[in-house]
Structure formats: structure tokens, C-alpha cells
Design a protein around this motif. Sequence first.
Motif, mmCIF file in Angstrom:
data_model
loop_
_atom_site.group_PDB
_atom_site.id
_atom_site.type_symbol
_atom_site.label_atom_id
_atom_site.label_comp_id
_atom_site.label_asym_id
_atom_site.label_seq_id
_atom_site.Cartn_x
_atom_site.Cartn_y
_atom_site.Cartn_z
ATOM 1 N N GLY A 179 43.231 24.403 44.667
ATOM 2 C CA GLY A 179 44.641 24.482 44.477
ATOM 3 C C GLY A 179 45.002 24.258 43.387
ATOM 4 O O GLY A 179 46.135 24.440 42.954
ATOM 5 N N PHE A 180 43.944 23.880 42.012
ATOM 6 C CA PHE A 180 44.588 23.317 40.952
ATOM 7 C C PHE A 180 44.506 24.482 39.754
ATOM 8 O O PHE A 180 43.479 24.666 39.169
ATOM 9 C CB PHE A 180 43.963 22.054 40.483
ATOM 10 N N ASN A 181 45.539 25.611 39.999
ATOM 11 C CA ASN A 181 45.468 26.603 39.111
ATOM 12 C C ASN A 181 47.036 26.873 38.875
ATOM 13 O O ASN A 181 48.022 26.282 39.744
ATOM 14 C CB ASN A 181 44.567 27.639 39.358
ATOM 15 N N PHE A 182 47.214 27.912 38.039
ATOM 16 C CA PHE A 182 48.889 28.195 37.992
ATOM 17 C C PHE A 182 49.403 29.106 39.226
ATOM 18 O O PHE A 182 50.316 29.115 39.423
ATOM 19 C CB PHE A 182 48.838 28.901 36.809
ATOM 20 N N ALA A 183 48.251 29.636 40.088
ATOM 21 C CA ALA A 183 48.606 30.283 41.210
ATOM 22 C C ALA A 183 48.887 29.204 42.446
ATOM 23 O O ALA A 183 49.297 29.761 43.548
ATOM 24 C CB ALA A 183 47.799 31.588 41.502
ATOM 25 N N GLY A 184 48.293 28.195 42.123
ATOM 26 C CA GLY A 184 48.202 27.231 43.257
ATOM 27 C C GLY A 184 47.078 27.460 44.603
ATOM 28 O O GLY A 184 47.403 26.588 45.414
ATOM 29 N N SER A 185 46.237 28.346 44.173
ATOM 30 C CA SER A 185 45.216 28.575 45.658
ATOM 31 C C SER A 185 44.130 28.984 45.143
ATOM 32 O O SER A 185 43.992 29.861 43.956
ATOM 33 C CB SER A 185 46.095 29.345 46.662
ATOM 34 N N ILE A 186 42.960 29.178 46.006
ATOM 35 C CA ILE A 186 41.747 29.740 45.727
ATOM 36 C C ILE A 186 41.972 31.360 45.735
ATOM 37 O O ILE A 186 41.211 32.008 45.313
ATOM 38 C CB ILE A 186 40.983 29.451 46.843
ATOM 39 N N LYS A 187 43.049 31.940 46.003
ATOM 40 C CA LYS A 187 43.285 33.364 46.175
ATOM 41 C C LYS A 187 43.578 33.857 44.564
ATOM 42 O O LYS A 187 43.233 35.098 44.519
ATOM 43 C CB LYS A 187 44.526 33.422 46.712
ATOM 44 N N LEU A 188 43.476 32.888 43.611
ATOM 45 C CA LEU A 188 43.573 33.406 42.056
ATOM 46 C C LEU A 188 42.310 34.200 41.925
ATOM 47 O O LEU A 188 42.217 35.142 41.106
ATOM 48 C CB LEU A 188 43.828 32.298 41.270
ATOM 49 N N LYS A 189 41.240 33.752 42.552
ATOM 50 C CA LYS A 189 40.051 34.240 42.410
ATOM 51 C C LYS A 189 39.941 35.720 42.755
ATOM 52 O O LYS A 189 39.460 36.695 41.956
ATOM 53 C CB LYS A 189 38.778 33.582 42.618
ATOM 54 N N ALA A 190 40.291 35.841 44.008
ATOM 55 C CA ALA A 190 40.220 37.271 44.523
ATOM 56 C C ALA A 190 40.989 38.109 43.732
ATOM 57 O O ALA A 190 40.988 39.272 43.399
ATOM 58 C CB ALA A 190 40.802 37.236 45.865
ATOM 59 N N ALA A 191 42.435 37.916 43.387
ATOM 60 C CA ALA A 191 43.520 38.483 42.812
ATOM 61 C C ALA A 191 42.994 39.059 41.434
ATOM 62 O O ALA A 191 42.993 40.304 41.303
ATOM 63 C CB ALA A 191 44.696 37.759 42.655
ATOM 64 N N ALA A 192 42.388 38.438 40.689
ATOM 65 C CA ALA A 192 41.998 38.586 39.301
ATOM 66 C C ALA A 192 40.559 39.557 39.315
ATOM 67 O O ALA A 192 40.584 40.562 38.802
ATOM 68 C CB ALA A 192 41.523 37.285 38.650
ATOM 69 N N SER A 193 39.721 39.164 40.439
ATOM 70 C CA SER A 193 38.613 39.976 40.699
ATOM 71 C C SER A 193 39.053 41.489 41.039
ATOM 72 O O SER A 193 38.551 42.578 40.565
ATOM 73 C CB SER A 193 37.714 39.554 41.482
ATOM 74 N N MET A 194 39.930 41.691 41.997
ATOM 75 C CA MET A 194 40.466 42.942 42.449
ATOM 76 C C MET A 194 41.267 43.709 41.383
ATOM 77 O O MET A 194 41.146 45.226 41.552
ATOM 78 C CB MET A 194 41.187 42.819 43.698
ATOM 79 N N ILE A 195 42.137 42.933 40.619
ATOM 80 C CA ILE A 195 42.829 43.733 39.732
ATOM 81 C C ILE A 195 41.764 44.185 38.415
ATOM 82 O O ILE A 195 41.906 45.285 38.140
ATOM 83 C CB ILE A 195 43.969 42.939 38.882
ATOM 84 N N ALA A 196 40.830 43.196 38.110
ATOM 85 C CA ALA A 196 39.801 43.688 36.909
ATOM 86 C C ALA A 196 39.057 45.034 37.501
ATOM 87 O O ALA A 196 38.799 46.091 36.579
ATOM 88 C CB ALA A 196 38.982 42.614 36.809
ATOM 89 N N GLU A 197 38.748 45.044 38.699
ATOM 90 C CA GLU A 197 37.938 46.104 39.248
ATOM 91 C C GLU A 197 38.922 47.357 39.331
ATOM 92 O O GLU A 197 38.146 48.488 38.868
ATOM 93 C CB GLU A 197 37.318 45.655 40.701
ATOM 94 N N ALA A 198 40.122 47.233 39.802
ATOM 95 C CA ALA A 198 40.999 48.580 39.671
ATOM 96 C C ALA A 198 41.219 48.907 38.378
ATOM 97 O O ALA A 198 41.179 50.243 38.057
ATOM 98 C CB ALA A 198 42.381 47.964 40.424
ATOM 99 N N GLU A 199 41.260 48.086 37.387
ATOM 100 C CA GLU A 199 41.352 48.383 35.923
ATOM 101 C C GLU A 199 40.171 49.065 35.375
ATOM 102 O O GLU A 199 40.250 50.191 34.810
ATOM 103 C CB GLU A 199 41.691 47.345 35.006
ATOM 104 N N ALA A 200 39.057 48.609 35.710
ATOM 105 C CA ALA A 200 37.755 49.341 35.400
ATOM 106 C C ALA A 200 37.719 50.481 35.895
ATOM 107 O O ALA A 200 37.071 51.555 35.292
ATOM 108 C CB ALA A 200 36.691 48.365 35.870
ATOM 109 N N ARG A 201 38.193 50.837 37.075
ATOM 110 C CA ARG A 201 38.022 52.265 37.703
ATOM 111 C C ARG A 201 39.144 53.063 37.308
ATOM 112 O O ARG A 201 39.084 54.448 37.562
ATOM 113 C CB ARG A 201 38.249 52.113 39.187
ATOM 114 N N GLY A 202 40.121 52.682 36.453
ATOM 115 C CA GLY A 202 41.161 53.484 35.878
ATOM 116 C C GLY A 202 42.485 53.776 36.801
ATOM 117 O O GLY A 202 43.099 54.783 36.594
ATOM 118 N N GLU A 203 42.530 52.962 37.805
ATOM 119 C CA GLU A 203 43.359 52.933 38.958
ATOM 120 C C GLU A 203 44.776 52.504 38.388
ATOM 121 O O GLU A 203 45.896 52.879 39.139
ATOM 122 C CB GLU A 203 42.975 52.508 40.263
ATOM 123 N N LEU A 204 44.812 51.652 37.456
ATOM 124 C CA LEU A 204 46.117 51.052 37.173
ATOM 125 C C LEU A 204 46.551 51.613 35.810
ATOM 126 O O LEU A 204 46.211 51.442 34.863
ATOM 127 C CB LEU A 204 46.047 49.486 37.101
#
Length: 326
Positions: free
Chosen positions: A33-58
Motif C-alpha cells: 500500500g505504500f505508493n501514491f495510489a495507496g494499493s497494489i492496484k497501481l501495478k495493474a493500472a500502469a500495466s494495462m494502460i501501457a499495453e493500451a497505449e502500445a496498441r494505439g487504443e488511447l
Amino acid sequence: MPVICAPEDFHVEDLYVDLRPTFDVSLYLKCEGFNFAGSIKLKAAASMIAEAEARGELTADSVIIESSSGNLGVALSMIAADKGYRFLCVTDTRCNFVTRQLMEAMGAQVHVVDEPHPTIGFLGARLDLVRELCAADDRYVWLNQHANPSNWMAHYRTTAPSIAKAFPELDVLFVGAGTTGTLMGCARYFRDQGLPVTVVAVDSVGSVTFGGPAGPRMIPGLGAGVRPQILDESYVDDVVHVPEIEAVRGVHRLAAAGFLFGGSTGTVISGAVDWLGRHRAGEPVTAVAISPDLGERYLDSLYKPGWIADVYGDQTLAPQRAEHTP
């Protein structure tokens, strides 16, 4: 000294709490929980957004949309704010008020579903709304954490290797099951590395993830009314189902020792202590449980006596009060 420009670039990966003084069991708690999002979900969020960007979806016109009980919504709100994306979080009435405030403070739009689906609960209703919105407007980009392999890949690349490095003689790993992203990433990693680690999933009573009957659940985070698509049970060695009342007692036992954690942590610890007592009692064992977040966001629920009494009964915390009375 870490110096960052983007909030998602900071995460404490190597902090563990020894739970022996509190629970009299050989168990280490990995604190996520020690990050600016306050939870482990920061990892999944960053990973999913990076993949969407790599696919050109965003693009500049995109609106990220996701169904979340809270923590992923906060993480996505933070990253969207940093990167200049719009974000709509579809949540439900179980989401903590302070969590909704956090998302809105970072510019996210929050839609609260107040009626559950008649058969698949609040999650089913949230997913139905997301599909409806995406069908009506092609600007929406649905990350879909329940089916997105980038969710579990985040933990395959980070969480699991860090645990393996810290505990090379690890025997048992306890992971809470929500979307099962953390569970699948860790279980796949240890299996692929050929490491003899028993991976135990910890779920809430009332969750259908592992085939149990659906039931009411008041604590956001773990459990699901719809089986996650990314789950592959062949990687899971055992499953423990924990009643929510035991999760509440678990977090209060930690709080009495000065550690304020969230409800999912209480569930995971309660399940781990129960499993170790049944399977490894009296044996030397190296065991780790993963804590998804801290407890400040639950002050109006898990740590509010009136809320606990209304939901679980007046005697819920009686054993804790008796145990910690001087």
C-alpha cells in the motif's frame, strides 16, 4: 533518494511485517500500500494502460472506462491525471466514500451503481453498464481488468520476483482473489520458475470465483459475483474461503498492534492463519501473505463500531476487546 516525475514511478516493493508477535504464527505480510495510489492496484493500472497505449487504443479523444470497487479506480485516476486522459470509473454503493472523493479529486468521473443485477450482483450490474456505454460511444476504451492479461502480467514481472528474491526458501504464498490478477501473476511465475511454492488463494464467503454459492458481501476488494476470465485454477494449489466477520476481526487485531490495514488484508491473514493451523501446525514453514492496501480508506466502515454492529452484530469485536484489555 528516489526522485520522480510521474506518480506511478514510485512503489515500495520490499516491505514486510513479521506477524508472529500478533498472530503467533510464522507468516510475513508483504505490504503493497505504500505508493501514491495507496494499493497494489497501481501495478495493474500502469500495466494495462501501457499495453493500451502500445496498441494505439488511447488517443486524445479517448475516455478510459473501468469497473472497480475502489482501489483500481484510484490508481487509474492517478495515472489518467498524469497522462492527460479522461477516466470514468463505474463502481457501486459498497465503494468507500473517501475512495470516491479521491478519484474525483484527481479529475475522474465516478458513476455509482445502486441496484445489483438480480443474479450476478453489483459486479454484474457494473459490467452491464460498462458494455452499454462502450456500445453507445466508441470513445470509451475499456481496460477490463477481469479479462486483461496485462493485469496478471504486472505481478508476474514485479510482485512474484520480488517475493522470490526476498524469500528464496518460500514454502507457502497466500494471495487474495479479487480479479485474480495478483493470484495468477504470482502462481504462474512460481510454476514457470519451477519453484516448489504452494500457492493458496484466499477468497471471501459469498464469492463465486471458485464455484461457491453467491452471497452478500459488504467489504470491497476480494471476491466476485462473476468469475474472472483470467482465472486458471490449474495454477492454484488450494483455496480458503473466509467469512467477512473474520476479516473484520483480523484487521482489528492488527490495529490493536498499531498496524492499520484494509479489509482484504484481514481476509488474507485470517485465511492464512487458518490454513497454516490446519496444514502446517508445529512445522517449520516460510510463508508470505500479500496485503493489497492500508486502512485509512476504511475508517467509516471497518473501523467504525456502529457500522460493524449494524452489519455483523454487536459482539463482532468482543473477543478482541477482551484479549487486549489490560
